[in-house]
Design a protein around this motif. Structure first.
Motif, PDB file in Angstrom:
ATOM      1  N   GLN A 219       0.854  -1.184   0.000  1.00  0.00           N
ATOM      2  CA  GLN A 219       0.000   0.000   0.000  1.00  0.00           C
ATOM      3  C   GLN A 219       0.890   1.234   0.000  1.00  0.00           C
ATOM      4  O   GLN A 219       2.044   1.185   0.430  1.00  0.00           O
ATOM      5  CB  GLN A 219      -0.910   0.022   1.242  1.00  0.00           C
ATOM      6  CG  GLN A 219      -1.881  -1.139   1.338  1.00  0.00           C
ATOM      7  CD  GLN A 219      -2.976  -1.079   0.286  1.00  0.00           C
ATOM      8  OE1 GLN A 219      -3.344  -0.002  -0.170  1.00  0.00           O
ATOM      9  NE2 GLN A 219      -3.500  -2.248  -0.084  1.00  0.00           N
ATOM     10  N   PHE A 220       0.350   2.330  -0.498  1.00  0.00           N
ATOM     11  CA  PHE A 220       1.107   3.575  -0.449  1.00  0.00           C
ATOM     12  C   PHE A 220       1.437   3.898   0.999  1.00  0.00           C
ATOM     13  O   PHE A 220       0.572   3.861   1.879  1.00  0.00           O
ATOM     14  CB  PHE A 220       0.307   4.726  -1.055  1.00  0.00           C
ATOM     15  CG  PHE A 220       0.967   6.069  -0.877  1.00  0.00           C
ATOM     16  CD1 PHE A 220       2.014   6.460  -1.698  1.00  0.00           C
ATOM     17  CD2 PHE A 220       0.554   6.935   0.130  1.00  0.00           C
ATOM     18  CE1 PHE A 220       2.635   7.686  -1.525  1.00  0.00           C
ATOM     19  CE2 PHE A 220       1.165   8.165   0.309  1.00  0.00           C
ATOM     20  CZ  PHE A 220       2.215   8.538  -0.517  1.00  0.00           C
ATOM     21  N   GLY A 221       2.717   4.209   1.269  1.00  0.00           N
ATOM     22  CA  GLY A 221       3.144   4.491   2.636  1.00  0.00           C
ATOM     23  C   GLY A 221       3.710   5.890   2.768  1.00  0.00           C
ATOM     24  O   GLY A 221       4.680   6.231   2.089  1.00  0.00           O
ATOM     25  N   TYR A 222       3.112   6.688   3.632  1.00  0.00           N
ATOM     26  CA  TYR A 222       3.604   8.054   3.845  1.00  0.00           C
ATOM     27  C   TYR A 222       5.003   8.064   4.436  1.00  0.00           C
ATOM     28  O   TYR A 222       5.775   9.016   4.242  1.00  0.00           O
ATOM     29  CB  TYR A 222       2.648   8.814   4.773  1.00  0.00           C
ATOM     30  CG  TYR A 222       2.709   8.341   6.210  1.00  0.00           C
ATOM     31  CD1 TYR A 222       3.610   8.899   7.116  1.00  0.00           C
ATOM     32  CD2 TYR A 222       1.879   7.314   6.661  1.00  0.00           C
ATOM     33  CE1 TYR A 222       3.683   8.454   8.425  1.00  0.00           C
ATOM     34  CE2 TYR A 222       1.949   6.862   7.961  1.00  0.00           C
ATOM     35  CZ  TYR A 222       2.841   7.446   8.843  1.00  0.00           C
ATOM     36  OH  TYR A 222       2.916   6.995  10.141  1.00  0.00           O
ATOM     37  N   GLN A 223       5.355   6.983   5.185  1.00  0.00           N
ATOM     38  CA  GLN A 223       6.652   6.954   5.843  1.00  0.00           C
ATOM     39  C   GLN A 223       7.805   6.969   4.846  1.00  0.00           C
ATOM     40  O   GLN A 223       8.876   7.524   5.122  1.00  0.00           O
ATOM     41  CB  GLN A 223       6.768   5.736   6.768  1.00  0.00           C
ATOM     42  CG  GLN A 223       6.801   4.375   6.093  1.00  0.00           C
ATOM     43  CD  GLN A 223       5.420   3.803   5.843  1.00  0.00           C
ATOM     44  OE1 GLN A 223       4.439   4.536   5.733  1.00  0.00           O
ATOM     45  NE2 GLN A 223       5.336   2.472   5.767  1.00  0.00           N
ATOM     46  N   TYR A 224       7.598   6.371   3.681  1.00  0.00           N
ATOM     47  CA  TYR A 224       8.650   6.379   2.653  1.00  0.00           C
ATOM     48  C   TYR A 224       8.920   7.807   2.186  1.00  0.00           C
ATOM     49  O   TYR A 224      10.077   8.220   2.036  1.00  0.00           O
ATOM     50  CB  TYR A 224       8.230   5.526   1.449  1.00  0.00           C
ATOM     51  CG  TYR A 224       7.930   4.082   1.803  1.00  0.00           C
ATOM     52  CD1 TYR A 224       8.963   3.166   1.954  1.00  0.00           C
ATOM     53  CD2 TYR A 224       6.619   3.634   1.978  1.00  0.00           C
ATOM     54  CE1 TYR A 224       8.697   1.833   2.264  1.00  0.00           C
ATOM     55  CE2 TYR A 224       6.343   2.322   2.293  1.00  0.00           C
ATOM     56  CZ  TYR A 224       7.382   1.426   2.443  1.00  0.00           C
ATOM     57  OH  TYR A 224       7.116   0.117   2.759  1.00  0.00           O
ATOM     58  N   ALA A 226       8.057  10.606   3.828  1.00  0.00           N
ATOM     59  CA  ALA A 226       8.519  11.448   4.936  1.00  0.00           C
ATOM     60  C   ALA A 226      10.034  11.306   5.114  1.00  0.00           C
ATOM     61  O   ALA A 226      10.755  12.304   5.205  1.00  0.00           O
ATOM     62  CB  ALA A 226       7.787  11.065   6.221  1.00  0.00           C
ATOM     63  N   VAL A 227      10.514  10.075   5.142  1.00  0.00           N
ATOM     64  CA  VAL A 227      11.950   9.836   5.322  1.00  0.00           C
ATOM     65  C   VAL A 227      12.738  10.349   4.125  1.00  0.00           C
ATOM     66  O   VAL A 227      13.772  11.009   4.274  1.00  0.00           O
ATOM     67  CB  VAL A 227      12.233   8.343   5.553  1.00  0.00           C
ATOM     68  CG1 VAL A 227      13.734   8.062   5.539  1.00  0.00           C
ATOM     69  CG2 VAL A 227      11.623   7.886   6.870  1.00  0.00           C
ATOM     70  N   GLY A 228      12.252  10.060   2.919  1.00  0.00           N
ATOM     71  CA  GLY A 228      12.951  10.503   1.718  1.00  0.00           C
ATOM     72  C   GLY A 228      13.037  12.017   1.617  1.00  0.00           C
ATOM     73  O   GLY A 228      14.087  12.567   1.260  1.00  0.00           O
ATOM     74  N   ILE A 229      11.943  12.710   1.942  1.00  0.00           N
ATOM     75  CA  ILE A 229      11.931  14.174   1.866  1.00  0.00           C
ATOM     76  C   ILE A 229      12.845  14.780   2.916  1.00  0.00           C
ATOM     77  O   ILE A 229      13.573  15.741   2.644  1.00  0.00           O
ATOM     78  CB  ILE A 229      10.487  14.697   2.023  1.00  0.00           C
ATOM     79  CG1 ILE A 229       9.669  14.357   0.769  1.00  0.00           C
ATOM     80  CG2 ILE A 229      10.477  16.206   2.262  1.00  0.00           C
ATOM     81  CD1 ILE A 229       8.195  14.683   0.885  1.00  0.00           C
ATOM     82  N   VAL A 230      12.837  14.231   4.127  1.00  0.00           N
ATOM     83  CA  VAL A 230      13.707  14.756   5.193  1.00  0.00           C
ATOM     84  C   VAL A 230      15.174  14.609   4.798  1.00  0.00           C
ATOM     85  O   VAL A 230      15.963  15.564   4.913  1.00  0.00           O
ATOM     86  CB  VAL A 230      13.434  14.023   6.525  1.00  0.00           C
ATOM     87  CG1 VAL A 230      14.525  14.349   7.543  1.00  0.00           C
ATOM     88  CG2 VAL A 230      12.074  14.434   7.070  1.00  0.00           C
ATOM     89  N   ILE A 231      15.555  13.427   4.323  1.00  0.00           N
ATOM     90  CA  ILE A 231      16.943  13.212   3.902  1.00  0.00           C
ATOM     91  C   ILE A 231      17.308  14.158   2.768  1.00  0.00           C
ATOM     92  O   ILE A 231      18.384  14.779   2.768  1.00  0.00           O
ATOM     93  CB  ILE A 231      17.162  11.751   3.467  1.00  0.00           C
ATOM     94  CG1 ILE A 231      17.006  10.805   4.654  1.00  0.00           C
ATOM     95  CG2 ILE A 231      18.560  11.574   2.845  1.00  0.00           C
ATOM     96  CD1 ILE A 231      17.074   9.335   4.286  1.00  0.00           C
ATOM     97  N   SER A 232      16.408  14.303   1.800  1.00  0.00           N
ATOM     98  CA  SER A 232      16.676  15.146   0.639  1.00  0.00           C
ATOM     99  C   SER A 232      16.853  16.602   1.028  1.00  0.00           C
ATOM    100  O   SER A 232      17.803  17.271   0.587  1.00  0.00           O
ATOM    101  CB  SER A 232      15.537  15.011  -0.384  1.00  0.00           C
ATOM    102  OG  SER A 232      15.425  13.687  -0.851  1.00  0.00           O
ATOM    103  N   LEU A 233      15.935  17.116   1.856  1.00  0.00           N
ATOM    104  CA  LEU A 233      16.001  18.526   2.242  1.00  0.00           C
ATOM    105  C   LEU A 233      17.260  18.837   3.041  1.00  0.00           C
ATOM    106  O   LEU A 233      17.943  19.837   2.776  1.00  0.00           O
ATOM    107  CB  LEU A 233      14.754  18.907   3.044  1.00  0.00           C
ATOM    108  CG  LEU A 233      13.439  18.998   2.258  1.00  0.00           C
ATOM    109  CD1 LEU A 233      12.280  19.312   3.190  1.00  0.00           C
ATOM    110  CD2 LEU A 233      13.542  20.054   1.159  1.00  0.00           C
TER     111      LEU A 233
END
Length: 249
Positions: A219-224, A226-233
């Motif tokens: 299922q689509f997971g917001y945690q993926y 959230a973690v990806g955006i935090v690392i990227s930013l």
């Protein structure tokens, strides 16, 4: 910025090695499908002649895709880094250089990824045994992977712009996207409140995404995201600032 991006875009298109790498990626996808199709046709007991197994090779290859991204990013941040000094002397700001190279290499990388996914679906659905949910689950799992893969691409860009060698970049990527959960589990297993931290690092999330895909429960997971955006930013903000103050030899 537009003029600089046009010149970099022209240089990108002239990179024969980049296009050769892209072609190799597509040929490997086709070869994998052909091998599975061959064995499925000649061995009635062959269990892997399915589109689900074919797609799982991508869902399980997040780290490999990120490492391949190093090759694409290197097209404008590799040996040609010596041209940055010349660009700066002509009055082009470091921010323009940093973001232009990122936008162009990222665009090319995303294009190759999208074409690769479409090629896999076309081959998987026409050559291999498939069920009604295979494509849907594959696309959802790919969407979950996307922010983590992109964070790896951004991290690669930053390290390349800071003149870190490719060997060291690959080591960093392997650690973050392949080994970090084991280290965090050992370090914080006795620390209340932090003993679950390992569940939210990239390689744990990539493994969870693969397991749910194989189980048919993805299922689509917001945690993926959230973690990806935090690392990227964090990576982009620190990287852009460091590059702006970096001494250009």
């Amino acid at each position: 910025m537009i003029n600089y991006m046009k010149s970099e875009y022209y240089r990108l298109l002239r990179k024969k090695g980049l296009h050769f790498t892209s072609l190799i990626c597509f040929l490997l996808i086709a070869a994998a499908a052909a091998v599975l199709y061959y064995f499925e046709q000649h061995d009635p007991n062959f269990p892997y002649g399915t589109s689900k197994f074919f797609y799982s090779n991508v869902i399980s290859g997040g780290l490999l895709i990120i490492i391949v991204g190093v090759l694409f990013n290197s097209a404008l941040t590799g040996k040609d880094m010596s041209l940055i000094k010349q660009s700066i002397s002509f009055g082009i700001s470091r921010n323009i250089i940093f973001w232009s190279k990122l936008i162009l290499t990222l665009s090319y990388f995303l294009l190759i990824c999208v074409v690769g996914i479409l090629l896999m679906i076309a081959l998987g659905e026409n050559l291999l045994n498939s069920d009604n949910q295979a494509v849907r689950n594959f696309l959802i799992a790919s969407v979950n992977m996307a922010p983590l893969v992109l964070s790896g691409f951004f991290l690669t860009h930053i390290l390349k712009m800071l003149k870190v060698g490719e060997v060291y970049i690959i080591i960093v990527l392997i650690f973050i996207f392949g080994l970090s959960s084991n280290l965090l589990r050992i370090l914080f297993r006795q620390v209340t409140g932090l003993n679950e931290l390992y569940k939210y690092v990239p390689n744990t999330l990539l493994n969870d995404n693969l397991m749910s895909f194989m189980d048919g429960t993805v299922q689509f997971g917001y945690q993926y995201w959230a973690v990806g955006i935090v690392i990227s930013l964090i990576a982009l903000l620190i990287g852009a600032k460091r590059f702006a103050n970096q001494n250009i030899d």
